[in-house]
Design a protein around this motif. Sequence first.
Motif, PDB file in Angstrom:
ATOM      1  N   GLU A   1       5.822   7.204 -10.207  1.00  9.22           N
ATOM      2  CA  GLU A   1       4.821   6.257 -10.730  1.00  9.22           C
ATOM      3  C   GLU A   1       4.121   5.945  -9.278  1.00  9.22           C
ATOM      4  OE1 GLU A   1       6.569   3.203 -13.229  1.00  9.22           O
ATOM      5  OE2 GLU A   1       7.594   4.615 -14.121  1.00  9.22           O
ATOM      6  N   ASN A   2       3.074   6.563  -8.783  1.00  2.00           N
ATOM      7  CA  ASN A   2       2.401   6.143  -7.464  1.00  2.00           C
ATOM      8  C   ASN A   2       1.706   5.071  -7.691  1.00  2.00           C
ATOM      9  OD1 ASN A   2       3.290   8.449  -6.255  1.00  2.00           O
ATOM     10  ND2 ASN A   2       1.723   9.662  -6.923  1.00  2.00           N
ATOM     11  N   LYS A   3       1.419   4.642  -8.987  1.00  2.00           N
ATOM     12  CA  LYS A   3       0.380   3.245  -9.043  1.00  2.00           C
ATOM     13  C   LYS A   3       1.345   2.118  -8.963  1.00  2.00           C
ATOM     14  CE  LYS A   3      -3.016   5.457 -11.922  1.00  2.00           C
ATOM     15  NZ  LYS A   3      -3.693   5.311 -13.308  1.00  2.00           N
ATOM     16  N   GLN A   4       2.800   2.210  -8.953  1.00  2.21           N
ATOM     17  CA  GLN A   4       3.724   0.991  -9.036  1.00  2.21           C
ATOM     18  C   GLN A   4       3.588   0.633  -7.390  1.00  2.21           C
ATOM     19  OE1 GLN A   4       7.360   0.922 -10.918  1.00  2.21           O
ATOM     20  NE2 GLN A   4       8.444   0.177  -9.132  1.00  2.21           N
ATOM     21  N   GLN A   5       3.525  -0.766  -7.176  1.00  2.00           N
ATOM     22  CA  GLN A   5       3.621  -1.353  -5.640  1.00  2.00           C
ATOM     23  C   GLN A   5       4.812  -1.804  -5.771  1.00  2.00           C
ATOM     24  OE1 GLN A   5       0.511  -4.050  -5.687  1.00  2.00           O
ATOM     25  NE2 GLN A   5      -1.062  -2.631  -4.629  1.00  2.00           N
ATOM     26  N   LEU A   6       5.319  -2.103  -4.392  1.00  2.00           N
ATOM     27  CA  LEU A   6       6.473  -2.778  -4.143  1.00  2.00           C
ATOM     28  C   LEU A   6       6.413  -4.385  -4.739  1.00  2.00           C
ATOM     29  CD1 LEU A   6       8.618  -3.022  -1.087  1.00  2.00           C
ATOM     30  CD2 LEU A   6       7.506  -5.358  -1.939  1.00  2.00           C
ATOM     31  N   VAL A   7       7.410  -4.834  -5.401  1.00  2.00           N
ATOM     32  CA  VAL A   7       7.316  -6.099  -5.993  1.00  2.00           C
ATOM     33  C   VAL A   7       8.364  -7.018  -5.366  1.00  2.00           C
ATOM     34  CG1 VAL A   7       7.651  -7.487  -8.183  1.00  2.00           C
ATOM     35  CG2 VAL A   7       6.742  -5.029  -8.292  1.00  2.00           C
ATOM     36  N   ILE A   8       8.092  -8.249  -5.072  1.00  2.00           N
ATOM     37  CA  ILE A   8       8.953  -9.435  -4.259  1.00  2.00           C
ATOM     38  C   ILE A   8       9.170 -10.251  -5.402  1.00  2.00           C
ATOM     39  CG2 ILE A   8       9.221 -10.748  -2.402  1.00  2.00           C
ATOM     40  CD1 ILE A   8       7.243  -8.960  -0.768  1.00  2.00           C
ATOM     41  N   THR A   9      10.401 -10.586  -5.686  1.00  2.00           N
ATOM     42  CA  THR A   9      10.741 -11.535  -6.452  1.00  2.00           C
ATOM     43  C   THR A   9      10.625 -13.139  -5.874  1.00  2.00           C
ATOM     44  OG1 THR A   9      13.144 -11.501  -6.056  1.00  2.00           O
ATOM     45  CG2 THR A   9      12.331 -10.015  -7.367  1.00  2.00           C
ATOM     46  N   THR A  10      10.525 -13.911  -6.797  1.00  2.00           N
ATOM     47  CA  THR A  10      10.344 -15.522  -6.461  1.00  2.00           C
ATOM     48  C   THR A  10      11.635 -15.935  -5.771  1.00  2.00           C
ATOM     49  OG1 THR A  10       9.151 -15.868  -8.156  1.00  2.00           O
ATOM     50  CG2 THR A  10      10.073 -17.661  -7.148  1.00  2.00           C
ATOM     51  N   GLN A  11      12.981 -15.536  -6.036  1.00  2.00           N
ATOM     52  CA  GLN A  11      13.992 -15.504  -5.549  1.00  2.00           C
ATOM     53  C   GLN A  11      14.155 -15.225  -4.087  1.00  2.00           C
ATOM     54  OE1 GLN A  11      17.690 -14.106  -7.310  1.00  2.00           O
ATOM     55  NE2 GLN A  11      18.883 -15.438  -6.237  1.00  2.00           N
ATOM     56  N   PHE A  12      13.500 -13.895  -3.900  1.00  2.00           N
ATOM     57  CA  PHE A  12      13.491 -13.427  -2.418  1.00  2.00           C
ATOM     58  C   PHE A  12      12.436 -14.156  -1.773  1.00  2.00           C
ATOM     59  CE2 PHE A  12      12.497  -9.878   0.479  1.00  2.00           C
ATOM     60  CZ  PHE A  12      13.669  -9.889   1.427  1.00  2.00           C
TER      61      PHE A  12
ATOM     62  N   LYS B   1       0.967  -0.988  -0.084  1.00  2.00           N
ATOM     63  CA  LYS B   1      -0.093   0.109  -0.142  1.00  2.00           C
ATOM     64  C   LYS B   1       0.870   1.357  -0.056  1.00  2.00           C
ATOM     65  CE  LYS B   1      -3.727  -2.243   2.440  1.00  2.00           C
ATOM     66  NZ  LYS B   1      -4.293  -2.233   4.007  1.00  2.00           N
ATOM     67  N   ALA B   2       2.264   1.100   0.481  1.00  2.00           N
ATOM     68  CA  ALA B   2       3.074   2.195   0.471  1.00  2.00           C
ATOM     69  C   ALA B   2       3.298   2.740  -0.924  1.00  2.00           C
ATOM     70  CB  ALA B   2       4.524   1.909   1.212  1.00  2.00           C
ATOM     71  N   PRO B   3       3.140   4.118  -0.966  1.00  2.00           N
ATOM     72  CA  PRO B   3       2.929   5.005  -2.403  1.00  2.00           C
ATOM     73  C   PRO B   3       4.589   5.297  -2.695  1.00  2.00           C
ATOM     74  CG  PRO B   3       2.190   6.615  -0.902  1.00  2.00           C
ATOM     75  CD  PRO B   3       2.419   5.137  -0.068  1.00  2.00           C
ATOM     76  N   ASN B   4       5.426   5.177  -1.811  1.00  2.00           N
ATOM     77  CA  ASN B   4       6.772   5.813  -2.054  1.00  2.00           C
ATOM     78  C   ASN B   4       7.677   5.056  -1.321  1.00  2.00           C
ATOM     79  OD1 ASN B   4       6.812   7.385   0.212  1.00  2.00           O
ATOM     80  ND2 ASN B   4       5.530   8.677  -1.026  1.00  2.00           N
ATOM     81  N   ILE B   5       9.134   5.569  -1.426  1.00  2.00           N
ATOM     82  CA  ILE B   5      10.137   4.746  -0.878  1.00  2.00           C
ATOM     83  C   ILE B   5      10.099   5.173   0.631  1.00  2.00           C
ATOM     84  CG2 ILE B   5      12.818   4.761  -0.499  1.00  2.00           C
ATOM     85  CD1 ILE B   5      12.890   4.876  -3.497  1.00  2.00           C
ATOM     86  N   SER B   6       9.739   6.432   0.894  1.00  2.00           N
ATOM     87  CA  SER B   6       9.585   6.883   2.432  1.00  2.00           C
ATOM     88  C   SER B   6       8.765   6.262   3.073  1.00  2.00           C
ATOM     89  CB  SER B   6       9.258   8.376   2.182  1.00  2.00           C
ATOM     90  OG  SER B   6       9.522   8.858   3.768  1.00  2.00           O
ATOM     91  N   LYS B   7       7.504   6.194   2.591  1.00  2.00           N
ATOM     92  CA  LYS B   7       6.378   5.331   3.106  1.00  2.00           C
ATOM     93  C   LYS B   7       6.837   3.727   3.504  1.00  2.00           C
ATOM     94  CE  LYS B   7       3.447   8.508   3.647  1.00  2.00           C
ATOM     95  NZ  LYS B   7       2.877   9.183   4.846  1.00  2.00           N
ATOM     96  N   THR B   8       7.479   3.257   2.506  1.00  2.00           N
ATOM     97  CA  THR B   8       8.040   1.946   2.522  1.00  2.00           C
ATOM     98  C   THR B   8       8.984   1.752   3.601  1.00  2.00           C
ATOM     99  OG1 THR B   8       7.619   1.691   0.154  1.00  2.00           O
ATOM    100  CG2 THR B   8       9.116  -0.110   1.251  1.00  2.00           C
ATOM    101  N   VAL B   9       9.923   2.683   3.916  1.00  2.00           N
ATOM    102  CA  VAL B   9      10.568   2.675   5.078  1.00  2.00           C
ATOM    103  C   VAL B   9      10.010   2.837   6.295  1.00  2.00           C
ATOM    104  CG1 VAL B   9      12.697   3.568   6.033  1.00  2.00           C
ATOM    105  CG2 VAL B   9      12.664   3.508   3.558  1.00  2.00           C
TER     106      VAL B   9
ATOM    107  N   ASP C   1       8.190   3.365  -7.135  1.00  2.00           N
ATOM    108  CA  ASP C   1       8.782   4.710  -8.047  1.00  2.00           C
ATOM    109  C   ASP C   1       7.952   5.908  -7.460  1.00  2.00           C
ATOM    110  OD1 ASP C   1       9.715   6.650  -9.557  1.00  2.00           O
ATOM    111  OD2 ASP C   1      10.110   5.092 -11.058  1.00  2.00           O
ATOM    112  N   ASP C   2       8.452   6.797  -6.828  1.00  2.00           N
ATOM    113  CA  ASP C   2       7.930   8.133  -6.340  1.00  2.00           C
ATOM    114  C   ASP C   2       7.202   8.852  -7.674  1.00  2.00           C
ATOM    115  OD1 ASP C   2       9.140   7.603  -4.121  1.00  2.00           O
ATOM    116  OD2 ASP C   2      10.130   9.209  -3.575  1.00  2.00           O
TER     117      ASP C   2
END
Length: 369
Positions: free
Chosen positions: A335-346, A264-272, A332-333
Amino acid sequence: MKAKKYKFNKNTKIKNPLRVFFLCGTKFFKDEEEDKRNVLKKYIETKYAPNGKVIILEEHFMFGEAGNGYLSYDKIFMRNLKDIELLTGLYSDKIFIIHESISTAAELGMFASNMSLLKKTCLMIPDILSVEEDKISAFIRLAYFKHPSEEEKIEKITFYPKIRNNIVSETKIDYHTFFPGNSIRKRLALQIDQFIQKDYDENFEINFKKNQFNKAFEGDNIISYFYYDKPDEKTLNVTFPPSVLRMLLIALFNITEFKQELRKAPNISKTVGVVEKFFKSIIRESVSHIEAISFSDYEMNLLLKGENIKIRQAIAYFLYMLQALGMLKLPDDKENKQQLVITTQFKQLYEANFNILKEIKKSKLTDSL
């Protein structure tokens, strides 16, 4: 519905955790296959797959306005290269410096002045006869290689390069060096592997331990905590070695609610902010569980062992590193629609660290009663 609570286990063993290798050196040419750091990266990530990962700062990060897949240090308030390289080194298992210039000598000095970095640093030097110059200056030799104690010893590997002349002027010729065949061959591979395997134990144990006089324990696997319980001062201090902090942050991704908030976090700051909130809550619950004391009204300070780096910065930069290592994609700050993506490897990596965490289903004092 009442939010679930979690704690980190007091004692945990992790088998074959993420291993990070930091490569430093002279000017980096990202798109050139023959660049020495590209060659070394390919060797390490192939030999130590899937959990051995290489980071080259110039490949992913920059100051100022970032673009074209780069991350900006400014977004996480990292303002100087010294702190960035220091934090990268602290999060890394091994550091390789391909030493051929004044700038790499400066990197050596910075890492060698920190005992926790010195012991995991390797200096890779071209053969004197090949480049017609001894890259180890008198100062470096006397400071780091003349009768050092075992604790102060820096590993040194000499490689025998392929040479290309670079004519600077009528009187000056520089040498550009390359690994022969753009590969790490047998003798060099053996030396690199011996350094990587030195002091390595695939079973990494993490322990919470109460310290005395608010002084952190020496071990690289001990989470030290100390608290004041006075009428005018209720404080809980928790100190983490960087290698342990790295594993605890990875383990958070096993929590469903945590991943939901991250998306749900729209940018890097909110993600942190989401990571910091969950991490602090779980640390508070973890120490409460051990001590049978509720620390809900205590001021809590989280500290990185031996370093004057704020925990928020340490968390933010580790998220940057996870993206650089191909583990996730931050929002990406622009592109507010882009959500955090977790890879299969992670996903495979953090699920292997699942035993660090435990949901508190009854009383948070269960283990202590």
